[in-house]
Write a protein that holds these residues in place. Structure first.
Motif, PDB file in Angstrom:
ATOM      1  N   ILE A  13      62.324  70.666  71.174  1.00  0.00           N
ATOM      2  CA  ILE A  13      61.150  70.725  70.305  1.00  0.00           C
ATOM      3  C   ILE A  13      59.904  71.089  71.108  1.00  0.00           C
ATOM      4  CG2 ILE A  13      59.600  69.295  68.887  1.00  0.00           C
ATOM      5  CD1 ILE A  13      62.173  67.837  67.918  1.00  0.00           C
ATOM      6  N   TYR A  14      59.836  70.656  72.349  1.00  0.00           N
ATOM      7  CA  TYR A  14      58.694  70.944  73.206  1.00  0.00           C
ATOM      8  C   TYR A  14      58.829  72.303  73.894  1.00  0.00           C
ATOM      9  CZ  TYR A  14      55.408  70.464  77.074  1.00  0.00           C
ATOM     10  OH  TYR A  14      54.402  70.670  77.963  1.00  0.00           O
ATOM     11  N   ALA A  15      59.978  72.573  74.482  1.00  0.00           N
ATOM     12  CA  ALA A  15      60.138  73.746  75.349  1.00  0.00           C
ATOM     13  C   ALA A  15      60.292  75.061  74.578  1.00  0.00           C
ATOM     14  CB  ALA A  15      61.334  73.542  76.277  1.00  0.00           C
ATOM     15  N   LEU A  16      61.020  75.066  73.482  1.00  0.00           N
ATOM     16  CA  LEU A  16      61.287  76.318  72.778  1.00  0.00           C
ATOM     17  C   LEU A  16      60.014  77.009  72.283  1.00  0.00           C
ATOM     18  CD1 LEU A  16      63.294  78.398  71.717  1.00  0.00           C
ATOM     19  CD2 LEU A  16      63.575  76.966  69.678  1.00  0.00           C
ATOM     20  N   PRO A  17      59.151  76.329  71.545  1.00  0.00           N
ATOM     21  CA  PRO A  17      57.922  77.016  71.108  1.00  0.00           C
ATOM     22  C   PRO A  17      57.068  77.495  72.278  1.00  0.00           C
ATOM     23  CG  PRO A  17      58.221  74.976  69.888  1.00  0.00           C
ATOM     24  CD  PRO A  17      59.245  74.979  70.991  1.00  0.00           C
ATOM     25  N   ARG A  18      57.013  76.702  73.355  1.00  0.00           N
ATOM     26  CA  ARG A  18      56.223  77.115  74.529  1.00  0.00           C
ATOM     27  C   ARG A  18      56.795  78.367  75.178  1.00  0.00           C
ATOM     28  NH1 ARG A  18      52.779  73.162  77.183  1.00  0.00           N
ATOM     29  NH2 ARG A  18      53.323  74.288  79.074  1.00  0.00           N
ATOM     30  N   ALA A  19      58.116  78.455  75.277  1.00  0.00           N
ATOM     31  CA  ALA A  19      58.747  79.622  75.902  1.00  0.00           C
ATOM     32  C   ALA A  19      58.512  80.875  75.062  1.00  0.00           C
ATOM     33  CB  ALA A  19      60.244  79.373  76.087  1.00  0.00           C
ATOM     34  N   ILE A  20      58.698  80.766  73.761  1.00  0.00           N
ATOM     35  CA  ILE A  20      58.473  81.921  72.887  1.00  0.00           C
ATOM     36  C   ILE A  20      56.998  82.303  72.906  1.00  0.00           C
ATOM     37  CG2 ILE A  20      58.519  82.743  70.493  1.00  0.00           C
ATOM     38  CD1 ILE A  20      61.091  81.049  70.127  1.00  0.00           C
ATOM     39  N   ASP A  21      56.124  81.315  72.853  1.00  0.00           N
ATOM     40  CA  ASP A  21      54.690  81.573  72.880  1.00  0.00           C
ATOM     41  C   ASP A  21      54.270  82.261  74.176  1.00  0.00           C
ATOM     42  OD1 ASP A  21      52.117  81.122  71.387  1.00  0.00           O
ATOM     43  OD2 ASP A  21      51.624  80.141  73.280  1.00  0.00           O
ATOM     44  N   ALA A  22      54.819  81.823  75.299  1.00  0.00           N
ATOM     45  CA  ALA A  22      54.462  82.426  76.588  1.00  0.00           C
ATOM     46  C   ALA A  22      54.857  83.897  76.624  1.00  0.00           C
ATOM     47  CB  ALA A  22      55.128  81.663  77.734  1.00  0.00           C
ATOM     48  N   GLN A  23      56.051  84.210  76.143  1.00  0.00           N
ATOM     49  CA  GLN A  23      56.493  85.600  76.138  1.00  0.00           C
ATOM     50  C   GLN A  23      55.651  86.431  75.167  1.00  0.00           C
ATOM     51  OE1 GLN A  23      60.741  86.091  76.031  1.00  0.00           O
ATOM     52  NE2 GLN A  23      60.612  88.304  75.742  1.00  0.00           N
ATOM     53  N   PHE A  64      66.683  80.912  72.581  1.00  0.00           N
ATOM     54  CA  PHE A  64      67.335  80.023  71.635  1.00  0.00           C
ATOM     55  C   PHE A  64      68.730  80.498  71.228  1.00  0.00           C
ATOM     56  CE2 PHE A  64      67.591  78.220  67.168  1.00  0.00           C
ATOM     57  CZ  PHE A  64      67.870  76.935  67.571  1.00  0.00           C
ATOM     58  N   LEU A  65      68.794  81.570  70.484  1.00  0.00           N
ATOM     59  CA  LEU A  65      70.059  81.970  69.872  1.00  0.00           C
ATOM     60  C   LEU A  65      71.158  82.295  70.878  1.00  0.00           C
ATOM     61  CD1 LEU A  65      68.666  84.048  66.897  1.00  0.00           C
ATOM     62  CD2 LEU A  65      69.677  81.762  66.828  1.00  0.00           C
ATOM     63  N   ASP A  66      70.810  82.887  72.011  1.00  0.00           N
ATOM     64  CA  ASP A  66      71.827  83.196  73.019  1.00  0.00           C
ATOM     65  C   ASP A  66      72.514  81.939  73.554  1.00  0.00           C
ATOM     66  OD1 ASP A  66      71.231  85.860  72.695  1.00  0.00           O
ATOM     67  OD2 ASP A  66      70.189  86.092  74.611  1.00  0.00           O
ATOM     68  N   HIS A  67      71.869  80.785  73.413  1.00  0.00           N
ATOM     69  CA  HIS A  67      72.433  79.519  73.895  1.00  0.00           C
ATOM     70  C   HIS A  67      73.353  78.861  72.863  1.00  0.00           C
ATOM     71  CE1 HIS A  67      69.776  79.555  77.386  1.00  0.00           C
ATOM     72  NE2 HIS A  67      68.877  80.040  76.557  1.00  0.00           N
ATOM     73  N   LEU A  68      73.447  79.462  71.688  1.00  0.00           N
ATOM     74  CA  LEU A  68      74.226  78.857  70.600  1.00  0.00           C
ATOM     75  C   LEU A  68      75.522  79.608  70.320  1.00  0.00           C
ATOM     76  CD1 LEU A  68      71.328  78.111  68.093  1.00  0.00           C
ATOM     77  CD2 LEU A  68      72.243  76.630  69.878  1.00  0.00           C
TER      78      LEU A  68
END
Length: 155
Positions: free
Chosen positions: A30-40, A134-138
């Motif tokens: 919940i913390y890391a995913l939005p930050r990673a997408i936002d950074a890119q 996200f999706l590549d990890h699923l």
């Protein structure tokens, strides 16, 4: 919706190792995913992910506009936070505010043609970031079941 009462202590079932792993991984996601997408998005598009999502939700709305509170709900932000996002996007010419026809006190955020073009430019970066982070990890998981389970948790 009424809350279920907590069962008596002796009726509680301890978490399995797999359940515990999921529960512990969730806050990080919940913390890391939005930050990673936002950074890119910020690095490659100079557009935050929240700004991108605002443009996206407006593009999908009837007449490409939403009341401010509807946009706030869609991007999961407070009304004041949404107002700041709309101010920035308005200053770039991507959104304009339009007074509501039926209620003169209300305002709609409306996607401009320039905003739609900007959304189309940013889409490949958002797609790549979503896949990468996200999706590549699923892979190998039943995504229909996962989506249904996540919706159930959210409601």
């Amino acid at each position: 919706m009424a809350q279920k009462p907590t069962p008596p202590r002796e009726a509680l079932q301890p978490l399995t190792a797999d359940e515990e792993a999921v529960v512990r991984a969730l806050p990080s996601l919940i913390y890391a995913l939005p930050r990673a997408i936002d950074a890119q998005m910020s690095r490659e598009q100079r557009l935050s992910n929240t700004e991108y999502l605002s443009l996206m939700h407006l593009s999908e709305a009837p007449d490409r506009q939403l009341r401010m509170h509807e946009l706030a709900r869609a991007i999961e932000m407070s009304l004041s936070g949404t107002t700041r996002i709309v101010n920035r996007l308005e200053s770039e010419g991507y959104i304009e505010r339009v007074r509501c026809d039926t209620d003169g006190r209300s305002w709609h955020a409306s996607l401009t043609d320039a905003g739609f073009t900007r959304l189309e430019e940013a889409w490949p970066t958002n797609l790549a970031a979503t896949r990468r982070h996200f999706l590549d990890h699923l892979q190998g998981l039943d995504l229909k079941k996962l989506a249904a389970a996540l919706r159930n948790v959210a409601t």
